[in-house]
Write a protein that holds these residues in place. Structure first.
Motif, short mmCIF file in Angstrom:
data_model
loop_
_atom_site.label_atom_id
_atom_site.label_comp_id
_atom_site.label_asym_id
_atom_site.label_seq_id
_atom_site.Cartn_x
_atom_site.Cartn_y
_atom_site.Cartn_z
N GLU A 79 0.83 -1.20 0.00
CA GLU A 79 0.00 0.00 0.00
C GLU A 79 0.87 1.25 0.00
OE1 GLU A 79 -2.92 0.09 3.04
OE2 GLU A 79 -3.77 -1.87 2.56
N ASP A 80 1.99 1.18 0.71
CA ASP A 80 2.90 2.32 0.81
C ASP A 80 4.32 1.79 0.61
OD1 ASP A 80 4.60 4.39 1.64
OD2 ASP A 80 3.09 5.20 3.00
N ILE A 81 4.86 2.00 -0.58
CA ILE A 81 6.19 1.49 -0.92
C ILE A 81 7.24 2.02 0.04
CG2 ILE A 81 8.01 1.47 -2.66
CD1 ILE A 81 5.73 -0.24 -3.50
N LEU A 82 7.22 3.33 0.29
CA LEU A 82 8.24 3.94 1.14
C LEU A 82 8.16 3.41 2.57
CD1 LEU A 82 10.53 6.01 1.28
CD2 LEU A 82 8.82 7.75 1.87
N LYS A 83 6.95 3.28 3.08
CA LYS A 83 6.79 2.81 4.45
C LYS A 83 7.30 1.39 4.62
CE LYS A 83 3.31 2.38 8.12
NZ LYS A 83 1.88 2.57 8.47
N GLU A 84 7.14 0.56 3.59
CA GLU A 84 7.59 -0.82 3.66
C GLU A 84 9.08 -0.95 3.36
OE1 GLU A 84 6.71 -4.86 1.16
OE2 GLU A 84 5.03 -3.98 2.28
N GLY A 85 9.55 -0.16 2.40
CA GLY A 85 10.93 -0.30 1.97
C GLY A 85 11.95 0.41 2.83
N TYR A 86 11.55 1.54 3.44
CA TYR A 86 12.52 2.35 4.19
C TYR A 86 13.15 1.59 5.35
CZ TYR A 86 14.68 6.75 5.58
OH TYR A 86 15.60 7.73 5.86
N PRO A 87 12.37 0.84 6.14
CA PRO A 87 13.01 0.07 7.21
C PRO A 87 14.02 -0.96 6.70
CG PRO A 87 10.66 0.28 7.63
CD PRO A 87 10.91 0.79 6.24
N ILE A 88 13.80 -1.51 5.50
CA ILE A 88 14.78 -2.44 4.93
C ILE A 88 16.08 -1.71 4.65
CG2 ILE A 88 15.28 -3.97 2.98
CD1 ILE A 88 12.26 -4.41 2.67
N LEU A 89 15.98 -0.52 4.09
CA LEU A 89 17.16 0.30 3.82
C LEU A 89 17.97 0.51 5.09
CD1 LEU A 89 18.67 2.40 1.87
CD2 LEU A 89 17.16 4.10 2.91
N ILE A 90 17.29 0.88 6.19
CA ILE A 90 17.99 1.20 7.43
C ILE A 90 18.54 -0.06 8.08
CG2 ILE A 90 17.75 2.21 9.72
CD1 ILE A 90 17.67 4.18 7.35
N ARG A 91 17.74 -1.11 8.14
CA ARG A 91 18.17 -2.33 8.83
C ARG A 91 19.39 -2.97 8.16
NH1 ARG A 91 12.33 -3.71 9.42
NH2 ARG A 91 11.80 -3.41 11.61
N THR A 92 19.50 -2.79 6.85
CA THR A 92 20.63 -3.40 6.14
C THR A 92 21.81 -2.44 6.01
OG1 THR A 92 19.64 -2.76 4.02
CG2 THR A 92 19.15 -4.97 4.85
N LEU A 93 21.74 -1.29 6.69
CA LEU A 93 22.84 -0.32 6.74
C LEU A 93 23.27 0.10 5.34
CD1 LEU A 93 25.03 -2.08 9.48
CD2 LEU A 93 23.17 -0.44 9.81
N SER A 94 22.28 0.32 4.47
CA SER A 94 22.57 0.56 3.05
C SER A 94 22.46 2.04 2.70
CB SER A 94 21.60 -0.25 2.17
OG SER A 94 21.68 -1.62 2.48
N ASN A 95 23.15 2.42 1.63
CA ASN A 95 23.04 3.78 1.08
C ASN A 95 21.84 3.91 0.15
OD1 ASN A 95 26.18 3.06 1.22
ND2 ASN A 95 25.92 5.22 1.72
N LEU A 96 21.40 2.77 -0.40
CA LEU A 96 20.31 2.79 -1.38
C LEU A 96 19.65 1.42 -1.36
CD1 LEU A 96 18.91 4.17 -3.89
CD2 LEU A 96 20.67 3.06 -5.28
#
Length: 364
Positions: A78-95
């Motif tokens: 429903e919300d790409i950013l809401k679902e994807g952003y935690p993955i970005l942070i948890r994996t210590l990624s730049n992108l």
């Protein structure tokens, strides 16, 4: 530039994407390394292919290493950013490259720490065009140079330990931004990361927390006061902790130089300090700068969404300011990111943006 792949590339789609992006990068002058990422000297880009059951981060050893996480889902969120952003942070990624499948087509979403969220669509049979479009967006980002190191000198003159009229104006301007709801609350990193990973993230990215927006005001020809990283801009009080004096930039050490009181444990200055420094250096009539994650209609905008704290983003914004009718009163859009506004004073900036701010940044 050296790059490598790690993680789960065993699926059919994972192998296809890994082969396609590898071929495109090699064609653009990158060097593929087949060795483990932590064993390659001066590795520049690491593609971390994630498994849904094992979102394992890559703990890079150097700031210059750019980590791209790649995840996929068969469900359209429903919300790409809401679902994807935690993955970005948890994996210590730049992108994060987030693949959302929808039958024979799919969308590849680029999700950035600045909350950028935009996509490239794949149409069956158009592999070459797809990977070309992905590389056109990806290569400038992974090639950019971070300028986020801080060097602190505890030699701030005693008469400035409690600030001056300019820091008082900055504190008041921070309250105004807060009142206009232009300072989203810091992202709850503590809820997503272990203490070890949180320390690692802060060390690598030079952040005090993922809060958005910053502001500064010129002190004299060379120096300027600026908000700290991750600080509550609506409650800036302590010099050296909430507001810092930027002395300049050391090209030799690729670091921002800061003067702080001897009795304060300083926070890091905002990651956008290099952008503000370049603007003040190149445009002597600019007296104040405000950056917010919002938008305004009818403004010039950068073409590439370089990460915060990079030399390339600073130069792009400064160049557009130079091209404006009045560099001392420019409003520049940062693609998929926000706006940077220059002014003859902080009050001048607020008068010009009143009633014109659009809180939703357009994603393209």
């Amino acid at each position: 530039m050296k790059f490598c792949l790690l993680g789960e590339t065993n699926s059919q789609h994972g192998k296809w994407f890994a082969n396609g992006i590898t071929a495109e990068l090699v064609a653009n002058g990158f060097h593929f390394c087949n060795e483990p990422a932590d064993q390659v000297e001066n590795i520049r880009v690491v593609f971390n292919f994630l498994h849904p059951a094992n979102m394992k981060p890559f703990r890079r050893k150097a700031q210059a290493t750019f980590c791209v996480a790649i995840a996929e889902t068969d469900r359209v969120p429903e919300d790409i950013l809401k679902e994807g952003y935690p993955i970005l942070i948890r994996t210590l990624s730049n992108l994060l490259l987030y693949v959302v499948h929808a039958g024979e087509t799919f969308d590849l979403y680029f999700i950035t720490p600045e909350r950028g969220c935009y996509s490239v669509r794949y149409e069956k049979g158009n592999d070459q065009a797809f990977f070309r479009r992905v590389s056109e967006k990806l290569i400038p980002i992974v090639s950019s140079r971070l300028v986020i190191n801080n060097e602190f000198y505890r030699d701030l003159p005693e008469e400035l330990w409690n600030g001056d009229t300019i820091t008082a104006q900055l504190a008041e301007a921070g309250k105004k931004l807060d009142g206009l709801n232009l300072l989203p609350a810091p992202f709850p990193l503590e809820e997503l990361l272990t203490q070890q990973d949180l320390r690692h993230l802060k060390r690598l990215f030079g952040i005090g927390g993922l809060s958005y927006g910053n502001l500064s005001a010129r002190k004299d020809r060379q120096r300027f006061w600026m908000s700290a990283s991750g600080v509550n801009k609506g409650d800036m009080r302590v010099i050296g902790r909430d507001i810092l004096l930027v002395e300049g930039y050391s090209e030799e050490r690729n670091a921002m130089i800061l003067n702080v009181p001897p009795n304060i444990e300083p926070r890091r200055v905002s990651v956008d300090a290099i952008e503000h420094w370049m603007i003040y250096t190149r445009h002597p009539d600019v007296q104040a700068i405000v950056h917010v994650h919002a938008w305004m209609e009818g403004i010039s905008s950068t073409e590439i969404n370089y990460p915060c704290g990079t030399w390339e983003l600073a130069k792009s914004v400064s160049d557009l300011i130079r091209q404006s009718d009045d560099p001392s009163r420019a409003i520049i859009g940062l693609k998929n990111h926000g706006v940077t506004i220059t002014g003859r004073s902080l009050e001048d900036i607020f008068q010009r943006i009143e009633g014109r701010i659009i809180r939703q940044v357009p994603m393209t």
